[in-house]
Design a protein around this motif. Structure first.
Motif, PDB file in Angstrom:
ATOM      1  N   ASP A 193       0.814  -1.214   0.000  1.00  6.08           N
ATOM      2  CA  ASP A 193       0.000   0.000   0.000  1.00  6.08           C
ATOM      3  C   ASP A 193       0.850   1.267   0.000  1.00  6.08           C
ATOM      4  N   GLY A 194       2.160   1.128  -0.160  1.00  2.97           N
ATOM      5  CA  GLY A 194       3.053   2.277  -0.173  1.00  2.97           C
ATOM      6  C   GLY A 194       3.582   2.669   1.191  1.00  2.97           C
ATOM      7  N   SER A 195       3.191   1.960   2.230  1.00  2.27           N
ATOM      8  CA  SER A 195       3.594   2.332   3.588  1.00  2.27           C
ATOM      9  C   SER A 195       4.921   1.740   4.015  1.00  2.27           C
ATOM     10  N   CYS A 196       5.453   0.796   3.237  1.00  2.00           N
ATOM     11  CA  CYS A 196       6.686   0.126   3.639  1.00  2.00           C
ATOM     12  C   CYS A 196       7.510  -0.255   2.415  1.00  2.00           C
ATOM     13  N   ASP A 197       8.776  -0.531   2.661  1.00  5.15           N
ATOM     14  CA  ASP A 197       9.626  -1.087   1.623  1.00  5.15           C
ATOM     15  C   ASP A 197       9.217  -2.548   1.405  1.00  5.15           C
ATOM     16  N   ILE A 198       9.267  -3.008   0.161  1.00  2.00           N
ATOM     17  CA  ILE A 198       8.972  -4.405  -0.149  1.00  2.00           C
ATOM     18  C   ILE A 198      10.132  -4.949  -0.973  1.00  2.00           C
ATOM     19  N   THR A 199      10.733  -6.031  -0.492  1.00  2.00           N
ATOM     20  CA  THR A 199      11.879  -6.615  -1.169  1.00  2.00           C
ATOM     21  C   THR A 199      11.668  -8.113  -1.372  1.00  2.00           C
ATOM     22  N   ALA A 200      12.449  -8.671  -2.267  1.00  2.00           N
ATOM     23  CA  ALA A 200      12.521 -10.121  -2.443  1.00  2.00           C
ATOM     24  C   ALA A 200      13.950 -10.456  -2.854  1.00  2.00           C
ATOM     25  N   HIS A 201      14.487 -11.529  -2.301  1.00  3.24           N
ATOM     26  CA  HIS A 201      15.853 -11.925  -2.611  1.00  3.24           C
ATOM     27  C   HIS A 201      16.024 -12.157  -4.109  1.00  3.24           C
ATOM     28  N   VAL A 202      17.282 -12.127  -4.556  1.00  7.51           N
ATOM     29  CA  VAL A 202      17.591 -12.125  -5.987  1.00  7.51           C
ATOM     30  C   VAL A 202      18.230 -13.445  -6.410  1.00  7.51           C
ATOM     31  N   ALA A 203      17.750 -14.008  -7.520  1.00 14.50           N
ATOM     32  CA  ALA A 203      18.380 -15.178  -8.133  1.00 14.50           C
ATOM     33  C   ALA A 203      19.579 -14.682  -8.942  1.00 14.50           C
ATOM     34  N   LEU A 204      20.698 -14.459  -8.268  1.00 13.50           N
ATOM     35  CA  LEU A 204      21.840 -13.829  -8.920  1.00 13.50           C
ATOM     36  C   LEU A 204      22.447 -14.693 -10.020  1.00 13.50           C
ATOM     37  N   ASP A 205      22.304 -16.010  -9.929  1.00 14.63           N
ATOM     38  CA  ASP A 205      22.836 -16.847 -10.994  1.00 14.63           C
ATOM     39  C   ASP A 205      22.060 -16.638 -12.291  1.00 14.63           C
ATOM     40  N   ALA A 206      20.752 -16.426 -12.185  1.00 15.21           N
ATOM     41  CA  ALA A 206      19.961 -16.126 -13.376  1.00 15.21           C
ATOM     42  C   ALA A 206      20.355 -14.768 -13.950  1.00 15.21           C
ATOM     43  N   CYS A 207      20.597 -13.784 -13.086  1.00 16.37           N
ATOM     44  CA  CYS A 207      21.051 -12.466 -13.541  1.00 16.37           C
ATOM     45  C   CYS A 207      22.408 -12.575 -14.232  1.00 16.37           C
ATOM     46  N   ALA A 208      23.286 -13.413 -13.692  1.00 15.43           N
ATOM     47  CA  ALA A 208      24.606 -13.600 -14.298  1.00 15.43           C
ATOM     48  C   ALA A 208      24.482 -14.127 -15.723  1.00 15.43           C
ATOM     49  N   ALA A 209      23.605 -15.104 -15.911  1.00 14.44           N
ATOM     50  CA  ALA A 209      23.410 -15.658 -17.254  1.00 14.44           C
ATOM     51  C   ALA A 209      22.852 -14.597 -18.195  1.00 14.44           C
ATOM     52  N   ALA A 210      21.933 -13.771 -17.697  1.00 11.13           N
ATOM     53  CA  ALA A 210      21.373 -12.689 -18.516  1.00 11.13           C
ATOM     54  C   ALA A 210      22.458 -11.674 -18.873  1.00 11.13           C
ATOM     55  N   GLY A 211      23.337 -11.374 -17.922  1.00 10.59           N
ATOM     56  CA  GLY A 211      24.431 -10.454 -18.193  1.00 10.59           C
ATOM     57  C   GLY A 211      25.381 -10.975 -19.246  1.00 10.59           C
ATOM     58  N   GLU A 212      25.633 -12.278 -19.221  1.00 10.45           N
ATOM     59  CA  GLU A 212      26.511 -12.862 -20.236  1.00 10.45           C
ATOM     60  C   GLU A 212      25.868 -12.800 -21.618  1.00 10.45           C
ATOM     61  N   ARG A 213      24.559 -13.032 -21.676  1.00  7.86           N
ATOM     62  CA  ARG A 213      23.877 -12.903 -22.967  1.00  7.86           C
ATOM     63  C   ARG A 213      23.922 -11.471 -23.480  1.00  7.86           C
ATOM     64  N   ALA A 214      23.965 -10.522 -22.545  1.00  6.38           N
ATOM     65  CA  ALA A 214      23.980  -9.105 -22.923  1.00  6.38           C
ATOM     66  C   ALA A 214      25.367  -8.589 -23.254  1.00  6.38           C
ATOM     67  N   GLY A 215      26.400  -9.427 -23.080  1.00  9.66           N
ATOM     68  CA  GLY A 215      27.734  -9.014 -23.490  1.00  9.66           C
ATOM     69  C   GLY A 215      28.807  -9.055 -22.430  1.00  9.66           C
ATOM     70  N   ALA A 216      28.490  -9.471 -21.207  1.00 10.99           N
ATOM     71  CA  ALA A 216      29.517  -9.558 -20.169  1.00 10.99           C
ATOM     72  C   ALA A 216      30.537 -10.627 -20.549  1.00 10.99           C
ATOM     73  N   TRP A 217      31.789 -10.303 -20.358  1.00 14.18           N
ATOM     74  CA  TRP A 217      32.874 -11.178 -20.776  1.00 14.18           C
ATOM     75  C   TRP A 217      33.355 -12.064 -19.626  1.00 14.18           C
ATOM     76  N   GLU A 218      33.458 -11.513 -18.441  1.00 14.73           N
ATOM     77  CA  GLU A 218      33.906 -12.271 -17.271  1.00 14.73           C
ATOM     78  C   GLU A 218      32.857 -12.157 -16.177  1.00 14.73           C
ATOM     79  N   THR A 219      32.657 -13.240 -15.422  1.00 11.79           N
ATOM     80  CA  THR A 219      31.662 -13.269 -14.354  1.00 11.79           C
ATOM     81  C   THR A 219      32.288 -13.838 -13.090  1.00 11.79           C
TER      82      THR A 219
END
Length: 330
Positions: free
Chosen positions: A234-260
């Motif tokens: 409702d806008g009264s608090c921060d809302i977070t969820a943990h991150v699947a960083l391995d999935a982000c890493a794969a997306a970064g490599e598809r986008a051009g990242a050379w080293e991970t």
């Protein structure tokens, strides 16, 4: 009003009366940046490494994603040696209004610039990128709908084909009642950031989990006034969820990242010289004031690398180089 969690988070955090538009987040929770100036010193060391690897370009960029009150950007700029500071172009990226007391040398933008040459730091940024939640039923995964006023939930339609594919690859649901947070939006946000990096390094630091160790009931959490509260969108608090960083890493490599590199904050900061080592006891008698200062710093370092606390955060570092000729794809 019932909507998907992705839409609920978007409105609650970034809508006209959203939490991040209306509030100063540092009044509600404490990150590594607020815990100690030592964190900014470590980021400065990382920046100097990137600067040296790039041949000391002019300008060299520091981009602070989800900057909040701009504290990290300001501290790094203030601590930079003259030879680096005169070439340093600092950009704080945040949707909230620019703080009135921020160093005027820090640019304040609503999104990351293109053509970055240097270092991007995304400290607790991805965990606030809105995402959908799915729950397994006897008939397959279903999206979870949430009432934006009360936080009450019910099951809705099946996820779209792209989200179903993401779930099967990164967070497969097998038993009724299991939940997953569909991180495709985080992957896309991170990939977009990598495409804006002409050369240098981007680092994501966040609450994280990896394949094979996903929490079976998800991680969506609310924070207000330094305490965990029900995640009512409702806008009264921060809302977070943990991150699947391995999935982000794969997306970064598809986008051009050379080293991970995928590691923890504890290991990353130790590599940058943050050890938490206490000063020798003999210093207490030879230099009492210096001993007290060193002891205080050791305590701050220990908090940043505590594996049960901030040290347990995930660190994803990806590098883009001019020699990388692979096509960039989102």
């Amino acid at each position: 009003m019932e909507v998907t969690w992705r839409e609920a988070m978007r409105r609650a955090l970034y809508g006209a009366e959203g939490f991040y538009i209306r509030e100063r987040p540092d009044r509600h929770f404490r990150t590594s940046v607020h815990a100690s100036p030592v964190f900014a010193e470590a980021v400065l060391r990382l920046l100097r490494r990137a600067d040296a690897d790039l041949g000391r370009p002019d300008p060299v960029d520091l981009v602070d994603m989800g900057s909040g009150n701009g504290l990290l950007a300001a501290r790094v700029l203030a601590a930079a040696p003259p030879d680096l500071a005169e070439r340093l172009r600092v950009t704080a990226v945040d949707l909230s209004p620019r703080p009135g007391d921020l160093d005027p040398r820090v640019a304040w933008e609503p999104e990351a610039p293109y053509g970055i040459a240097g270092l991007v730091i995304a400290n607790e940024w991805l965990d606030n990128v809105p995402l959908d939640v799915a729950e397994m039923t006897p008939d397959g995964p279903r999206l979870v709908l949430v009432d934006t006023a009360t936080g009450d939930e019910r099951l809705g339609p099946a996820p779209c084909p792209e989200d179903l594919a993401w779930l099967e690859r990164w967070w497969p649901l097998r038993s009724p009642g299991e939940r997953a947070e569909i991180g495709r939006t985080r992957d896309e946000a991170w990939a977009s950031l990598i495409t804006r990096l002409a050369r240098g390094t981007a680092v994501a630091i966040d609450y994280a989990h990896l394949y094979g160790h996903r929490p079976p009931l998800g991680t969506i959490t609310g924070y207000r006034d330094g305490a965990v509260v029900p995640a009512t969108p409702d806008g009264s608090c921060d809302i977070t969820a943990h991150v699947a960083l391995d999935a982000c890493a794969a997306a970064g490599e598809r986008a051009g990242a050379w080293e991970t590199t995928l590691t923890t904050q504890r290991e990353a900061l130790r590599d940058l010289g943050v050890t938490g080592a206490r000063p020798p006891l003999a210093q207490a008698s030879a230099d009492p004031a210096g001993y007290v200062r060193a002891l205080g710093r050791a305590s701050q370092e220990a908090e940043l690398i505590d594996p049960a606390g901030l040290g347990g955060f995930g660190w994803l570092a990806q590098t883009v180089t001019l020699s990388d000729s692979r096509p960039r794809m989102m």
